[in-house]
Design a protein around this motif. Structure first.
Motif, PDB file in Angstrom:
ATOM      1  N   VAL A 203       0.862  -1.177   0.000  1.00 40.06           N
ATOM      2  CA  VAL A 203       0.000   0.000   0.000  1.00 40.06           C
ATOM      3  C   VAL A 203       0.904   1.234   0.000  1.00 40.06           C
ATOM      4  N   PHE A 204       0.618   2.167  -0.901  1.00 41.61           N
ATOM      5  CA  PHE A 204       1.422   3.380  -1.016  1.00 41.61           C
ATOM      6  C   PHE A 204       0.535   4.558  -0.645  1.00 41.61           C
ATOM      7  N   CYS A 205       0.921   5.257   0.424  1.00 35.95           N
ATOM      8  CA  CYS A 205       0.125   6.388   0.900  1.00 35.95           C
ATOM      9  C   CYS A 205       0.744   7.694   0.427  1.00 35.95           C
ATOM     10  N   LEU A 206      -0.043   8.486  -0.263  1.00 29.66           N
ATOM     11  CA  LEU A 206       0.401   9.801  -0.720  1.00 29.66           C
ATOM     12  C   LEU A 206       0.156  10.807   0.393  1.00 29.66           C
ATOM     13  N   LEU A 207       1.237  11.320   0.951  1.00 37.71           N
ATOM     14  CA  LEU A 207       1.168  12.169   2.144  1.00 37.71           C
ATOM     15  C   LEU A 207       0.854  13.612   1.735  1.00 37.71           C
ATOM     16  N   ASP A 208      -0.410  13.854   1.470  1.00 39.61           N
ATOM     17  CA  ASP A 208      -0.837  15.173   1.005  1.00 39.61           C
ATOM     18  C   ASP A 208      -1.271  16.095   2.135  1.00 39.61           C
ATOM     19  N   THR A 209      -1.097  15.632   3.384  1.00 36.63           N
ATOM     20  CA  THR A 209      -1.556  16.414   4.540  1.00 36.63           C
ATOM     21  C   THR A 209      -0.435  17.215   5.192  1.00 36.63           C
ATOM     22  N   VAL A 210       0.780  17.158   4.637  1.00 33.57           N
ATOM     23  CA  VAL A 210       1.894  17.937   5.188  1.00 33.57           C
ATOM     24  C   VAL A 210       2.024  19.254   4.417  1.00 33.57           C
TER      25      VAL A 210
ATOM     26  N   ALA B 101      -3.444  10.338   2.113  1.00 35.12           N
ATOM     27  CA  ALA B 101      -3.463  10.504   3.571  1.00 35.12           C
ATOM     28  C   ALA B 101      -4.666  11.318   4.019  1.00 35.12           C
ATOM     29  N   SER B 102      -5.095  12.268   3.184  1.00 35.04           N
ATOM     30  CA  SER B 102      -6.243  13.109   3.534  1.00 35.04           C
ATOM     31  C   SER B 102      -7.551  12.322   3.610  1.00 35.04           C
ATOM     32  N   SER B 103      -7.548  11.098   3.099  1.00 37.57           N
ATOM     33  CA  SER B 103      -8.754  10.263   3.179  1.00 37.57           C
ATOM     34  C   SER B 103      -8.785   9.441   4.463  1.00 37.57           C
ATOM     35  N   LEU B 104      -7.702   9.502   5.245  1.00 36.41           N
ATOM     36  CA  LEU B 104      -7.606   8.748   6.491  1.00 36.41           C
ATOM     37  C   LEU B 104      -7.859   9.669   7.687  1.00 36.41           C
ATOM     38  N   LYS B 105      -8.229   9.090   8.799  1.00 37.12           N
ATOM     39  CA  LYS B 105      -8.468   9.872  10.013  1.00 37.12           C
ATOM     40  C   LYS B 105      -7.191   9.891  10.852  1.00 37.12           C
ATOM     41  N   VAL B 106      -6.180  10.574  10.321  1.00 40.34           N
ATOM     42  CA  VAL B 106      -4.900  10.726  11.016  1.00 40.34           C
ATOM     43  C   VAL B 106      -4.681  12.211  11.220  1.00 40.34           C
ATOM     44  N   GLU B 107      -4.688  12.644  12.473  1.00 35.69           N
ATOM     45  CA  GLU B 107      -4.708  14.075  12.741  1.00 35.69           C
ATOM     46  C   GLU B 107      -3.418  14.612  13.356  1.00 35.69           C
ATOM     47  N   THR B 108      -2.561  13.756  13.880  1.00 39.75           N
ATOM     48  CA  THR B 108      -1.352  14.249  14.538  1.00 39.75           C
ATOM     49  C   THR B 108      -0.388  14.891  13.541  1.00 39.75           C
ATOM     50  N   ASP B 109       0.351  15.883  14.018  1.00 38.43           N
ATOM     51  CA  ASP B 109       1.387  16.509  13.200  1.00 38.43           C
ATOM     52  C   ASP B 109       2.784  16.097  13.655  1.00 38.43           C
ATOM     53  N   TYR B 110       2.869  15.220  14.661  1.00 33.77           N
ATOM     54  CA  TYR B 110       4.174  14.733  15.083  1.00 33.77           C
ATOM     55  C   TYR B 110       4.672  13.757  14.021  1.00 33.77           C
ATOM     56  N   PRO B 111       5.815  14.018  13.374  1.00 34.27           N
ATOM     57  CA  PRO B 111       6.203  13.281  12.169  1.00 34.27           C
ATOM     58  C   PRO B 111       6.194  11.757  12.296  1.00 34.27           C
TER      59      PRO B 111
ATOM     60  N   THR C  88      -1.102  28.083  -7.213  1.00 38.35           N
ATOM     61  CA  THR C  88      -1.523  29.202  -6.374  1.00 38.35           C
ATOM     62  C   THR C  88      -1.353  28.725  -4.938  1.00 38.35           C
ATOM     63  N   TYR C  89      -0.438  29.342  -4.241  1.00 38.44           N
ATOM     64  CA  TYR C  89      -0.042  28.830  -2.928  1.00 38.44           C
ATOM     65  C   TYR C  89       0.107  29.971  -1.934  1.00 38.44           C
ATOM     66  N   ARG C  90      -0.409  29.748  -0.731  1.00 41.26           N
ATOM     67  CA  ARG C  90      -0.242  30.696   0.369  1.00 41.26           C
ATOM     68  C   ARG C  90       0.297  29.934   1.579  1.00 41.26           C
ATOM     69  N   PHE C  91       1.430  30.346   2.054  1.00 40.00           N
ATOM     70  CA  PHE C  91       2.017  29.723   3.245  1.00 40.00           C
ATOM     71  C   PHE C  91       1.049  29.837   4.425  1.00 40.00           C
ATOM     72  N   PRO C  92       0.835  28.803   5.218  1.00 36.46           N
ATOM     73  CA  PRO C  92       1.471  27.488   5.221  1.00 36.46           C
ATOM     74  C   PRO C  92       0.517  26.398   4.719  1.00 36.46           C
ATOM     75  N   GLN C  93      -0.031  26.523   3.547  1.00 38.08           N
ATOM     76  CA  GLN C  93      -0.987  25.539   3.044  1.00 38.08           C
ATOM     77  C   GLN C  93      -0.390  24.134   2.990  1.00 38.08           C
ATOM     78  N   ARG C  94      -1.278  23.170   3.211  1.00 38.08           N
ATOM     79  CA  ARG C  94      -0.876  21.767   3.048  1.00 38.08           C
ATOM     80  C   ARG C  94      -1.020  21.395   1.578  1.00 38.08           C
ATOM     81  N   ILE C  95      -0.393  20.304   1.191  1.00 39.67           N
ATOM     82  CA  ILE C  95      -0.347  19.937  -0.227  1.00 39.67           C
ATOM     83  C   ILE C  95      -1.757  19.840  -0.818  1.00 39.67           C
ATOM     84  N   TYR C  96      -2.690  19.224  -0.091  1.00 35.48           N
ATOM     85  CA  TYR C  96      -4.027  19.036  -0.657  1.00 35.48           C
ATOM     86  C   TYR C  96      -4.796  20.352  -0.810  1.00 35.48           C
ATOM     87  N   GLU C  97      -4.271  21.439  -0.237  1.00 35.24           N
ATOM     88  CA  GLU C  97      -4.928  22.741  -0.334  1.00 35.24           C
ATOM     89  C   GLU C  97      -4.385  23.602  -1.472  1.00 35.24           C
ATOM     90  N   VAL C  98      -3.335  23.163  -2.125  1.00 34.40           N
ATOM     91  CA  VAL C  98      -2.660  23.960  -3.146  1.00 34.40           C
ATOM     92  C   VAL C  98      -3.370  23.818  -4.494  1.00 34.40           C
TER      93      VAL C  98
END
Length: 229
Positions: A26-33, A138-148, A60-70
């Motif tokens: 399984v390959f997870c695309l980490l679009d929530t960072v 990753a945005s489709s999963l319920k993973v909310e922590t920001d600790y890497p 179109t990007y505004r800091f500190p947007q996450r990848i899925y928001e760009v």
């Protein structure tokens, strides 16, 4: 054993990206960072007669947007420019005629968000390589922590993985004890870039896998696999 690999969604990724993907279940695309400018999330390199060049998706990007928001900058005709660059620089490659229609189809689509571009691009390249793996955002999963490290552990658990495939330098930034405490084995990618036939003189490593495909066609996945043996 279920091997999970996690990586930011990239545009036209290089060979090592697909080695990591191929070695996972399984390959997870980490679009929530957080999105990072001037990396590989919206650009990659191809080879030309004058050396390598970037193919860049304008955003179109505004800091500190996450990848899925760009978002994709819709005012720039980047699809036509990319396609023309591929035609100009790979028209004499052995497998140009085999694949160019698929790139034309990809570039005809309308994209609002960068993550949509990258997911479509990755799936296209997987298909051209003959690579079948489960790909999850990753945005489709319920993973909310920001600790890497905990984020990686939580993603592995959400995907029922007992093995985490890290990049070669993963040990420099992640807490391996945290994986062990959650009964997840951490293993590390060992990809040695292969040399393969290219157009235009001396070999140039670390290009988009599109370069490999145009030059080596159906042998491309075998070439990637042998680089990890």
């Amino acid at each position: 054993m279920t091997v999970v690999a996690i990586h930011q969604p990239q545009f036209l990724p290089w060979l090592g990206y697909f080695d990591k993907l191929e070695r996972s279940d399984v390959f997870c695309l980490l679009d929530t960072v957080q999105y990072k400018k001037n990396e590989f999330q919206n650009r990659n390199r191809i080879k030309t007669a004058d050396g390598w060049q970037w193919l860049t998706v304008p955003v179109t990007y505004r800091f500190p947007q996450r990848i899925y928001e760009v978002g994709v900058n819709q005012t720039v005709d980047w699809q036509r420019k990319h396609l023309q660059a591929l035609k100009t620089n790979y028209s004499k490659a052995p497998y140009f005629g085999t694949y160019i229609a698929r790139y034309e189809e990809f570039y005809k689509q309308s994209y609002e968000m960068l993550v949509d571009v990258n997911v479509a691009c990755i799936r296209l390249l997987m298909d051209l390589l003959g690579l079948k793996r489960k790909v999850i955002l990753a945005s489709s999963l319920k993973v909310e922590t920001d600790y890497p490290t905990l984020r990686l552990v939580d993603i592995c658990q959400a995907l029922e993985g007992d093995t985490y495939l890290s990049g070669r330098d993963g040990a420099k930034y992640m807490n391996e004890d945290m994986f062990r405490s959650h009964k997840i084995q951490a293993v590390f990618q060992d990809f040695n870039h292969p040399v393969y036939p290219q157009c235009y003189g001396p070999f140039e490593p670390n290009l988009s896998v599109a370069d490999l495909l145009f030059n080596c066609g159906p042998e491309s996945l075998t070439i990637i696999r042998e680089a990890s043996i």
